[in-house]
Scaffold this motif. Structure first.
Motif, PDB file in Angstrom:
ATOM      1  N   ILE A 234      23.205   1.494  40.363  1.00 52.93           N
ATOM      2  CA  ILE A 234      22.419   2.081  41.459  1.00 52.93           C
ATOM      3  C   ILE A 234      23.232   3.107  42.236  1.00 52.93           C
ATOM      4  N   LEU A 235      24.534   2.852  42.387  1.00 51.27           N
ATOM      5  CA  LEU A 235      25.397   3.680  43.244  1.00 51.27           C
ATOM      6  C   LEU A 235      25.311   5.187  42.985  1.00 51.27           C
ATOM      7  N   PRO A 236      25.268   5.657  41.736  1.00 51.24           N
ATOM      8  CA  PRO A 236      25.290   7.113  41.535  1.00 51.24           C
ATOM      9  C   PRO A 236      24.029   7.830  41.982  1.00 51.24           C
ATOM     10  N   ASN A 237      22.956   7.104  42.251  1.00 51.87           N
ATOM     11  CA  ASN A 237      21.669   7.731  42.546  1.00 51.87           C
ATOM     12  C   ASN A 237      21.508   8.015  44.038  1.00 51.87           C
ATOM     13  N   ALA A 238      20.567   8.864  44.357  1.00 55.18           N
ATOM     14  CA  ALA A 238      20.415   9.390  45.713  1.00 55.18           C
ATOM     15  C   ALA A 238      20.011   8.294  46.696  1.00 55.18           C
ATOM     16  N   PRO A 239      20.815   8.050  47.730  1.00 56.44           N
ATOM     17  CA  PRO A 239      20.516   6.958  48.669  1.00 56.44           C
ATOM     18  C   PRO A 239      19.183   7.100  49.389  1.00 56.44           C
ATOM     19  N   VAL A 240      18.876   8.293  49.868  1.00 55.04           N
ATOM     20  CA  VAL A 240      17.616   8.469  50.595  1.00 55.04           C
ATOM     21  C   VAL A 240      16.441   8.295  49.638  1.00 55.04           C
ATOM     22  N   GLY A 241      16.565   8.830  48.429  1.00 54.68           N
ATOM     23  CA  GLY A 241      15.511   8.657  47.440  1.00 54.68           C
ATOM     24  C   GLY A 241      15.258   7.192  47.132  1.00 54.68           C
ATOM     25  N   ILE A 242      16.335   6.411  47.002  1.00 51.95           N
ATOM     26  CA  ILE A 242      16.195   4.980  46.719  1.00 51.95           C
ATOM     27  C   ILE A 242      15.546   4.269  47.890  1.00 51.95           C
ATOM     28  N   ARG A 243      15.990   4.582  49.096  1.00 58.12           N
ATOM     29  CA  ARG A 243      15.427   3.916  50.274  1.00 58.12           C
ATOM     30  C   ARG A 243      13.942   4.233  50.440  1.00 58.12           C
ATOM     31  N   MET A 244      13.585   5.490  50.203  1.00 62.17           N
ATOM     32  CA  MET A 244      12.181   5.859  50.322  1.00 62.17           C
ATOM     33  C   MET A 244      11.342   5.268  49.183  1.00 62.17           C
ATOM     34  N   ALA A 245      11.933   5.141  47.985  1.00 68.78           N
ATOM     35  CA  ALA A 245      11.214   4.504  46.883  1.00 68.78           C
ATOM     36  C   ALA A 245      10.951   3.032  47.199  1.00 68.78           C
ATOM     37  N   LYS A 246      11.959   2.354  47.754  1.00 69.62           N
ATOM     38  CA  LYS A 246      11.782   0.959  48.141  1.00 69.62           C
ATOM     39  C   LYS A 246      10.688   0.832  49.191  1.00 69.62           C
ATOM     40  N   LYS A 247      10.712   1.718  50.165  1.00 71.87           N
ATOM     41  CA  LYS A 247       9.693   1.666  51.220  1.00 71.87           C
ATOM     42  C   LYS A 247       8.309   1.940  50.647  1.00 71.87           C
ATOM     43  N   ALA A 248       8.194   2.908  49.744  1.00 75.98           N
ATOM     44  CA  ALA A 248       6.893   3.235  49.161  1.00 75.98           C
ATOM     45  C   ALA A 248       6.331   2.044  48.401  1.00 75.98           C
ATOM     46  N   ILE A 249       7.192   1.338  47.671  1.00 73.26           N
ATOM     47  CA  ILE A 249       6.732   0.169  46.920  1.00 73.26           C
ATOM     48  C   ILE A 249       6.358  -0.970  47.867  1.00 73.26           C
ATOM     49  N   ASN A 250       7.261  -1.307  48.788  1.00 72.67           N
ATOM     50  CA  ASN A 250       7.020  -2.447  49.679  1.00 72.67           C
ATOM     51  C   ASN A 250       5.783  -2.258  50.544  1.00 72.67           C
TER      52      ASN A 250
END
Length: 295
Positions: A234-250
């Motif tokens: 997970i670390l190499p990927n974009a932090p904001v993109g991951i956080r927003m993806a998590k929020k979109a799913i949840n």
């Protein structure tokens, strides 16, 4: 129920704004939870280690208080990319509620304390970064509910898990009656809760409860080692993109799909102005790995 686009965008934007400041969460040993901020190539991984060996990590007042405070701090920690929740006690992740403490509680103290356990599960679920549960041993009752609040669960093949509260005259009160049916359907969730049956890591994987099941090793930390590997991917990927993806799913799990599309749009809008998006495009053009900063 349809939610207006303008309201969804406002809520998503406000939730992202908590990232406008940083705090430093250093490695620390509290009385019953150990915090380890990994360094070097693993920088950005935060490990929370449950460490109450005499009570098999049972959820008593101290460990609950420490977890509550740590989760609140993590919520605002910009440089935390991934959190791993594990046990430092061999053979057990968490044995659930501390029933010895519960026996000493007055009747009017019980429900507020159970609400605190549910708050921990909800706080874990709502952390902006991915959270991985590493189950290298028994996870029952509130311990299993904590794991269900995580985004990814890794279990060893020797691990046992279940919602066993009906054995002691109560029911799952920290989210188990809500989280488990959404994962496996109401029929199997009811069976597990009504019978208080525990299942193995292998069966949990077959039922879609855990993401990975791994063969336990001689150090009894196979699930933790696999969790580290997942965190590193997970670390190499974009932090904001991951956080927003998590929020979109949840945020979309309990709404109609058209409202979900609107939530996704609102989350996507938050990444358009980020430096990481520009960096990702530049790295693609230049055929090199991107260097994301979380901004």
């Amino acid at each position: 129920m349809l939610v207006p686009k303008t309201l969804i965008r406002h809520l998503i934007k406000c939730s992202l704004s908590v990232r406008t400041y940083s705090s430093a969460l250093k490695s620390a040993n509290l009385s019953e939870v150990c915090v380890d901020s990994l360094k070097g190539n693993d920088s950005g991984i935060i490990v929370l280690g449950l460490n109450r060996p005499k009570a098999r990590n049972a959820l008593g007042k101290t460990i609950v208080s420490e977890l509550t405070d740590l989760l609140e701090n993590l919520k605002h920690l910009d440089d935390a990319r991934v959190v791993i929740l594990r046990s430092l006690v061999p053979g057990v992740f968490c044995a659930g509620a501390d029933l010895k403490e519960r026996l000493e509680m007055k009747e009017d103290e019980v429900l507020p304390f159970v609400n605190r356990l549910r708050f921990i599960v909800k706080s874990t679920e709502s952390l902006p970064m991915p959270v991985i549960a590493a189950l290298d041993g028994l996870a029952v009752g509130g311990g299993f509910e904590m794991a269900l609040g995580c985004d990814i669960i890794v279990a060893s093949n020797t691990c046992k898990m279940g919602l066993v509260e009906t054995k002691v005259g109560i029911l799952p009160g920290a989210g188990g009656t809500q989280k488990l049916p959404r994962l496996v359907g109401p029929a199997f969730a009811k069976e597990l809760i009504f019978t208080a049956r525990t299942i193995s890591g292998v069966e949990a994987y077959e039922r879609g409860i855990v993401n990975y099941v791994v063969e336990q090793n001689e150090h009894n930390d196979a699930a933790y080692q696999k969790s580290l590997a997942v965190a590193r991917s997970i670390l190499p990927n974009a932090p904001v993109g991951i956080r927003m993806a998590k929020k979109a799913i949840n945020k979309s799990m309990d709404v109609d799909i058209n409202t979900g599309y609107t939530i996704e749009e609102a989350c996507y809008a938050q990444v358009i102005s980020t430096k990481d998006r520009i960096e990702g495009l530049a790295a693609f053009r230049e055929k090199r790995p991107p260097k994301f900063t979380g901004s």
